[in-house]
Design a protein around this motif. Structure first.
Motif, mmCIF file in Angstrom:
data_model
loop_
_atom_site.group_PDB
_atom_site.id
_atom_site.type_symbol
_atom_site.label_atom_id
_atom_site.label_comp_id
_atom_site.label_asym_id
_atom_site.label_seq_id
_atom_site.Cartn_x
_atom_site.Cartn_y
_atom_site.Cartn_z
ATOM 1 N N MET A 169 1.000 -1.329 0.068
ATOM 2 C CA MET A 169 -0.125 0.275 0.117
ATOM 3 C C MET A 169 1.102 1.307 -0.290
ATOM 4 O O MET A 169 1.543 1.406 0.661
ATOM 5 N N ILE A 170 0.699 1.940 -1.208
ATOM 6 C CA ILE A 170 1.397 3.579 -1.047
ATOM 7 C C ILE A 170 0.809 4.574 0.317
ATOM 8 O O ILE A 170 -0.195 4.667 -0.360
ATOM 9 N N ASP A 171 1.944 5.282 0.588
ATOM 10 C CA ASP A 171 1.454 6.008 1.348
ATOM 11 C C ASP A 171 1.901 7.726 0.477
ATOM 12 O O ASP A 171 2.675 7.905 0.253
ATOM 13 N N TYR A 172 0.342 7.754 -0.022
ATOM 14 C CA TYR A 172 0.713 8.905 -1.014
ATOM 15 C C TYR A 172 1.556 10.002 -0.600
ATOM 16 O O TYR A 172 2.061 10.512 -1.355
ATOM 17 N N GLU A 173 0.679 10.633 0.259
ATOM 18 C CA GLU A 173 1.309 11.951 0.946
ATOM 19 C C GLU A 173 3.213 11.848 1.576
ATOM 20 O O GLU A 173 3.583 12.891 0.680
ATOM 21 N N ALA A 174 3.023 10.331 1.909
ATOM 22 C CA ALA A 174 4.168 10.310 1.978
ATOM 23 C C ALA A 174 5.804 10.830 1.002
ATOM 24 O O ALA A 174 6.532 10.934 0.388
ATOM 25 N N SER A 175 5.317 9.861 0.011
ATOM 26 C CA SER A 175 5.552 9.213 -1.605
ATOM 27 C C SER A 175 5.640 10.815 -2.309
ATOM 28 O O SER A 175 6.249 11.551 -3.170
ATOM 29 N N THR A 176 4.055 11.386 -1.878
ATOM 30 C CA THR A 176 4.701 12.899 -3.024
ATOM 31 C C THR A 176 5.658 13.939 -2.552
ATOM 32 O O THR A 176 5.761 14.761 -2.472
ATOM 33 N N PHE A 177 5.524 13.765 -1.231
ATOM 34 C CA PHE A 177 6.281 14.764 -0.384
ATOM 35 C C PHE A 177 8.065 14.526 -0.574
ATOM 36 O O PHE A 177 8.534 15.733 -0.916
ATOM 37 N N VAL A 178 8.485 13.096 -0.961
ATOM 38 C CA VAL A 178 9.634 13.072 -1.117
ATOM 39 C C VAL A 178 9.765 13.379 -3.156
ATOM 40 O O VAL A 178 10.803 14.553 -3.496
ATOM 41 N N LEU A 179 9.433 13.069 -3.429
ATOM 42 C CA LEU A 179 8.677 13.586 -4.956
ATOM 43 C C LEU A 179 9.143 15.264 -5.181
ATOM 44 O O LEU A 179 9.644 15.655 -6.093
ATOM 45 N N TYR B 22 0.158 12.359 -6.126
ATOM 46 C CA TYR B 22 1.502 11.347 -6.128
ATOM 47 C C TYR B 22 1.793 10.889 -7.884
ATOM 48 O O TYR B 22 3.005 10.908 -8.298
ATOM 49 N N GLU B 23 0.469 10.573 -8.921
ATOM 50 C CA GLU B 23 0.556 10.122 -9.816
ATOM 51 C C GLU B 23 1.485 11.243 -10.670
ATOM 52 O O GLU B 23 2.297 10.617 -11.986
ATOM 53 N N TRP B 24 1.103 11.881 -10.559
ATOM 54 C CA TRP B 24 1.169 13.404 -11.714
ATOM 55 C C TRP B 24 2.843 13.841 -11.199
ATOM 56 O O TRP B 24 3.272 14.165 -12.218
ATOM 57 N N TYR B 25 2.413 13.939 -9.592
ATOM 58 C CA TYR B 25 4.280 14.397 -9.080
ATOM 59 C C TYR B 25 5.116 13.392 -9.917
ATOM 60 O O TYR B 25 5.975 13.578 -10.705
ATOM 61 N N LYS B 26 4.664 11.840 -9.810
ATOM 62 C CA LYS B 26 5.695 10.838 -10.498
ATOM 63 C C LYS B 26 5.794 11.388 -11.935
ATOM 64 O O LYS B 26 7.287 10.996 -11.883
ATOM 65 N N ALA B 27 4.954 11.547 -12.690
ATOM 66 C CA ALA B 27 4.906 11.553 -14.164
ATOM 67 C C ALA B 27 5.955 12.684 -14.861
ATOM 68 O O ALA B 27 6.383 12.511 -15.306
ATOM 69 N N SER B 28 5.840 13.665 -13.614
ATOM 70 C CA SER B 28 6.538 14.885 -14.150
ATOM 71 C C SER B 28 8.448 14.653 -13.244
ATOM 72 O O SER B 28 9.124 15.431 -13.987
ATOM 73 N N VAL B 29 8.604 13.211 -12.690
ATOM 74 C CA VAL B 29 9.794 13.547 -12.057
ATOM 75 C C VAL B 29 10.965 12.188 -13.282
ATOM 76 O O VAL B 29 10.389 12.094 -14.668
ATOM 77 N N SER B 30 12.244 12.743 -13.650
ATOM 78 C CA SER B 30 12.574 12.412 -14.308
ATOM 79 C C SER B 30 12.777 10.721 -13.895
ATOM 80 O O SER B 30 12.724 10.629 -12.846
ATOM 81 N N PRO B 31 13.195 9.821 -15.126
ATOM 82 C CA PRO B 31 12.687 8.323 -14.636
ATOM 83 C C PRO B 31 14.355 7.725 -14.155
ATOM 84 O O PRO B 31 14.607 7.812 -13.462
ATOM 85 N N ARG B 32 15.568 9.412 -14.651
ATOM 86 C CA ARG B 32 16.524 8.607 -13.862
ATOM 87 C C ARG B 32 17.260 8.867 -12.003
ATOM 88 O O ARG B 32 17.036 7.889 -11.432
ATOM 89 N N ILE B 33 15.693 9.958 -11.789
ATOM 90 C CA ILE B 33 15.909 10.294 -10.777
ATOM 91 C C ILE B 33 14.947 9.647 -9.574
ATOM 92 O O ILE B 33 15.073 9.024 -9.007
ATOM 93 N N LEU B 34 13.812 8.938 -10.599
ATOM 94 C CA LEU B 34 12.856 7.732 -10.383
ATOM 95 C C LEU B 34 13.706 6.624 -10.122
ATOM 96 O O LEU B 34 13.046 5.904 -8.564
ATOM 97 N N GLU B 35 14.768 5.835 -10.004
ATOM 98 C CA GLU B 35 15.405 5.058 -10.282
ATOM 99 C C GLU B 35 15.871 5.455 -8.823
ATOM 100 O O GLU B 35 16.145 3.932 -7.728
ATOM 101 N N HIS B 36 16.737 6.182 -8.480
ATOM 102 C CA HIS B 36 17.546 6.492 -6.840
ATOM 103 C C HIS B 36 16.062 6.509 -5.915
ATOM 104 O O HIS B 36 16.921 6.391 -4.681
ATOM 105 N N LEU B 37 15.123 7.220 -6.243
ATOM 106 C CA LEU B 37 13.993 7.265 -4.999
ATOM 107 C C LEU B 37 12.931 5.930 -4.821
ATOM 108 O O LEU B 37 12.685 6.252 -3.335
ATOM 109 N N ASP B 38 13.381 4.855 -5.543
ATOM 110 C CA ASP B 38 12.776 3.848 -5.208
ATOM 111 C C ASP B 38 11.131 4.146 -5.103
ATOM 112 O O ASP B 38 11.047 3.384 -4.187
ATOM 113 N N LEU B 39 10.381 4.666 -5.976
ATOM 114 C CA LEU B 39 8.921 5.153 -5.362
ATOM 115 C C LEU B 39 8.077 3.904 -6.713
ATOM 116 O O LEU B 39 8.689 4.537 -8.025
#
Length: 213
Positions: free
Chosen positions: A1-11, A196-213
């Motif tokens: 289960m994704i913690d959307y609030e926490a994950s969005t804060f990181v993104l 959360y989904e839109w923040y994630k879609a707005s972040v570079s895939p290379r950065i996402l690899e290191h965030l483990d989201l």
């Protein structure tokens, strides 16, 4: 289960203030009680254009009925609108109607028959699903049988039909202008998921690899 609030804060740390502001503005304008239904459209460009129109009007949910193989969405037409939409695909009208009914939508199908009322004269309370059919044959008998009501777009010329993409735009505009309809925002939990989904879609895939989201 994704913690959307926490994950969005990181993104959020990887988005500009301008990007975050734009996402919040679009989220606040999203409409939670309208669904666009597209049945058996033949032309991928039409599907894409309808999605682009829906997204521009603030409609979040699009239901695509595809009895044949799923078609690709043409990005050059949609401007990648499907990236920001919640698209559900079904193989037949029965499954689509069951899904919509289970989510309390009133299914209204478009028809060229003038005996059906225009949207402006209909009861539009509760969640509304507007369905548009095949470019040649229109709504299938199966979906029409499962629908609550039919509606038509009044026309005054010799031509008594519009391209499906135009029909979608005209109908959504008429729906949102009608005093019989009241647009409602998305539920809080859905807003959090989309943020959360839109923040994630707005972040570079290379950065996402290191965030483990």
């Amino acid at each position: 289960m994704i913690d959307y609030e926490a994950s969005t804060f990181v993104l959020a740390r990887h988005l500009t203030d301008q990007r975050r502001s734009r996402i919040e503005r679009v989220l606040s304008g999203r409409i939670g009680n309208v669904c666009l239904v597209l049945e058996s459209l033949q032309d991928p460009f039409n599907v894409s254009a309808c999605m682009r129109t829906a997204e521009a009007f603030g409609v979040q949910y699009v239901h695509v009925i595809e009895p044949s193989a799923p078609m690709d969405i043409e990005g050059l037409v949609s401007l990648r609108a499907e990236k920001w939409l919640t698209v559900t695909r079904e193989a037949n009208p029965e499954a689509a109607a069951r899904f919509l009914s289970g989510n309390f939508y009133t299914l209204l199908v478009s028809t060229p028959e003038p005996v059906a009322p225009p949207l402006s004269e209909m009861d539009l309370t509760g969640p509304i699903a507007l369905a548009f059919g095949n470019e040649t044959s229109g709504i299938s008998p199966e979906l029409e049988r499962l629908a609550s009501r039919r509606f038509h777009i009044p026309m005054r010329g010799f031509t008594q039909s519009l391209n499906v993409t135009v029909s979608v735009a005209v109908s959504l505009r008429e729906l949102f202008l009608s005093p019989r309809f009241g647009a409602e925002p998305l539920p809080a939990d859905e807003t959090a998921r989309l943020r959360y989904e839109w923040y994630k879609a707005s972040v570079s895939p290379r950065i996402l690899e290191h965030l483990d989201l």
